[in-house]
Design an enzyme around this catalytic site. Structure first.
Site, PDB file in Angstrom:
ATOM      1  N   GLY A  37       0.818  -1.211   0.000  1.00  0.00           N
ATOM      2  CA  GLY A  37       0.000   0.000   0.000  1.00  0.00           C
ATOM      3  C   GLY A  37       0.851   1.260   0.000  1.00  0.00           C
ATOM      4  O   GLY A  37       1.881   1.325   0.671  1.00  0.00           O
ATOM      5  N   LYS A  75       0.742   2.301  -6.884  1.00  0.00           N
ATOM      6  CA  LYS A  75       0.166   1.292  -7.796  1.00  0.00           C
ATOM      7  C   LYS A  75      -0.818   1.925  -8.767  1.00  0.00           C
ATOM      8  O   LYS A  75      -0.809   1.609  -9.963  1.00  0.00           O
ATOM      9  CB  LYS A  75      -0.544   0.193  -6.985  1.00  0.00           C
ATOM     10  CG  LYS A  75       0.364  -0.639  -6.114  1.00  0.00           C
ATOM     11  CD  LYS A  75      -0.381  -1.792  -5.459  1.00  0.00           C
ATOM     12  CE  LYS A  75      -1.506  -1.312  -4.558  1.00  0.00           C
ATOM     13  NZ  LYS A  75      -1.017  -0.498  -3.436  1.00  0.00           N
ATOM     14  N   ASN A 103       9.177   3.258  -7.627  1.00  0.00           N
ATOM     15  CA  ASN A 103       8.705   4.641  -7.660  1.00  0.00           C
ATOM     16  C   ASN A 103       9.443   5.519  -6.649  1.00  0.00           C
ATOM     17  O   ASN A 103      10.127   5.025  -5.746  1.00  0.00           O
ATOM     18  CB  ASN A 103       7.201   4.691  -7.354  1.00  0.00           C
ATOM     19  CG  ASN A 103       6.353   4.339  -8.561  1.00  0.00           C
ATOM     20  OD1 ASN A 103       6.714   4.657  -9.694  1.00  0.00           O
ATOM     21  ND2 ASN A 103       5.216   3.692  -8.333  1.00  0.00           N
ATOM     22  N   CYS A 160      20.133  19.636   2.419  1.00  0.00           N
ATOM     23  CA  CYS A 160      20.917  18.812   1.494  1.00  0.00           C
ATOM     24  C   CYS A 160      21.447  17.563   2.196  1.00  0.00           C
ATOM     25  O   CYS A 160      21.536  16.490   1.582  1.00  0.00           O
ATOM     26  CB  CYS A 160      22.072  19.618   0.911  1.00  0.00           C
ATOM     27  SG  CYS A 160      21.571  20.898  -0.255  1.00  0.00           S
ATOM     28  N   VAL A 177       2.583   2.736  -2.522  1.00  0.00           N
ATOM     29  CA  VAL A 177       3.818   2.804  -3.314  1.00  0.00           C
ATOM     30  C   VAL A 177       3.587   3.353  -4.724  1.00  0.00           C
ATOM     31  O   VAL A 177       4.524   3.452  -5.512  1.00  0.00           O
ATOM     32  CB  VAL A 177       4.494   1.412  -3.407  1.00  0.00           C
ATOM     33  CG1 VAL A 177       4.911   0.931  -2.034  1.00  0.00           C
ATOM     34  CG2 VAL A 177       3.577   0.389  -4.091  1.00  0.00           C
ATOM     35  N   ASP A 183      -9.390  -2.543  -5.920  1.00  0.00           N
ATOM     36  CA  ASP A 183      -9.095  -2.089  -4.555  1.00  0.00           C
ATOM     37  C   ASP A 183     -10.366  -1.470  -3.964  1.00  0.00           C
ATOM     38  O   ASP A 183     -10.960  -0.590  -4.572  1.00  0.00           O
ATOM     39  CB  ASP A 183      -7.977  -1.046  -4.596  1.00  0.00           C
ATOM     40  CG  ASP A 183      -7.472  -0.664  -3.212  1.00  0.00           C
ATOM     41  OD1 ASP A 183      -8.168  -0.951  -2.216  1.00  0.00           O
ATOM     42  OD2 ASP A 183      -6.380  -0.082  -3.131  1.00  0.00           O
TER      43      ASP A 183
END
Length: 379
Positions: free
Chosen positions: A49, A53, A290, A321, A51, A77
């Site tokens: 979940g 999709k 991703n 940074c 990520v 889903d």
């Protein structure tokens, strides 16, 4: 441990740099192999979940629509996101996506299909024993977890098979739900066994209940009718699921795209998903990673730049940074592990983290190009 688990344990502290990746012969890091495989009819997109999709599913659908005559994206889903991704409302009927002439979307609901099942059984029994039907359906769903989703998926596949789509892309639920979807044939076998038990043990009670609800309108037989109707529906459902299951095991027709992000839990769950897909005999040779920070850059290269300019940066910029570099090193470690584990037989595609949300047709179209135009690690 399974072989891939041992490999994962052995490599979890290793990092493969971009230079090292260039020195080994890896499959092209893109989904071009999926988009250009004309024989594919079913493309599943799944993973942990959160990520990405749904975004990946939409992008795959868009790329498919550029090469196929008619493409459908289906959300299985319960928490649907296709409408949010395309900024357009979808429902359980296929709807044309704005800006396309051949791309459709639909979002299914298991509860709606179970209600439809109840109405169909009531129609067979004359609608005189609604209480008995609802009780039997409730008994079935409470005793066989997942039967509602199995029935819903069967109705969906029956509907889709009657349509003329060249390719169907499934935006699946998180990993656990997806694996249950693949076990639907077993679930339906259990359901048929359960109904047969109910029929054998409580047939007389069902008939009496039918008589009670139906009064003097021939209700003595409605309990039998009710059970026979449910059995017939389950048998029909099993036939559809078994037929679809055979197609899903054909690598020329079906493939599964695993989606993850470069973090420990997501990579580990992807490994579990790949193993389970292998057990079910479903082809899986693509992984999309991703939210990758500067995928064309190496952490060491960026580290050299940061060390060379750090002194000239304000304290706040140094902190920002520094955190970015820590995240980049962590991501590179897990990306390296992913190539170690799957690089030889998998197309591993790196998708960049952007400074804006990928929502709406135009942004999805632009982002989808990253799936077919691989990141050049030599730049």
């Amino acid at each position: 441990l399974p072989e891939t688990s041992r490999q994962y344990t052995q490599t979890k502290n290793q990092t493969m740099s971009n230079e090292e990746l260039l020195d080994i012969d890896l499959p092209e890091p893109s989904l071009r192999n999926v988009v250009e495989q004309d024989s594919l009819q079913w493309v599943f997109v799944g993973g942990k979940g959160g990520v990405g999709k749904t975004t990946t599913s939409c992008c795959v659908g868009i790329q498919m629509a550029m090469r196929r005559e008619k493409v459908l994206i289906i959300s299985t889903d319960p928490a649907h996101n296709l409408s949010d991704a395309f900024s357009q409302k979808f429902n359980k009927e296929p709807s044309l996506v704005n800006g396309f002439t051949n791309l459709y979307c639909m979002e299914i609901d298991a509860n709606d299909d179970m209600d439809q099942l109840q109405r169909e059984i009531e129609g067979v029994t004359g609608g005189d024993d609604e209480g008995g039907v609802s009780t039997l359906v409730a008994e079935l769903t409470s005793n066989i977890p997942g039967i509602d989703e199995a029935m819903s998926f069967s109705e969906l596949m029956k509907q889709v098979q009657e349509m003329d789509y060249d390719c169907v892309v499934f935006d699946t639920a998180p990993t656990g739900h997806t694996l249950r979807l693949l076990s639907f044939p077993t679930i339906l076998e259990n359901a048929l066994g359960k109904v047969m038990q109910l029929k054998d043990k409580f047939g007389g009670i069902l008939n009496q209940a039918g008589a009670m609800f139906a009064g003097m309108r021939g209700g003595a037989a409605s309990g039998q009718q009710m059970t026979d109707a449910l059995l017939g529906k389950l048998e029909e459902t099993r036939g559809v699921i078994n037929k679809v299951n055979t197609a899903f095991r054909d690598k020329d027709k079906t493939t599964f795209v695993c989606v993850c992000i470069p973090e420990f839990l997501s990579i580990y769950e992807t490994e579990r998903l790949v193993q389970e897909l292998s057990k079910f005999g479903i082809d899986s040779h693509n992984i999309v990673i991703n939210q990758v920070l500067f995928p064309e850059k190496d952490a060491d290269e960026l580290g050299e730049w940061f060390e060379g300019t750090k002194a000239s940066l304000p304290k706040e910029a140094q902190d920002i940074c520094g955190k970015m570099m820590a995240r980049k090193r962590m991501q590179d470690k897990y990306i390296g592990q992913c190539f170690d584990l799957y690089g030889d037989g998998f197309n591993v595609t790196l998708m960049p983290l952007l400074d804006y949300e990928v929502r709406g047709v135009e942004k999805l179209k632009g982002f989808s190009q990253n799936l077919v135009d691989p990141i050049d690690l030599e730049e």
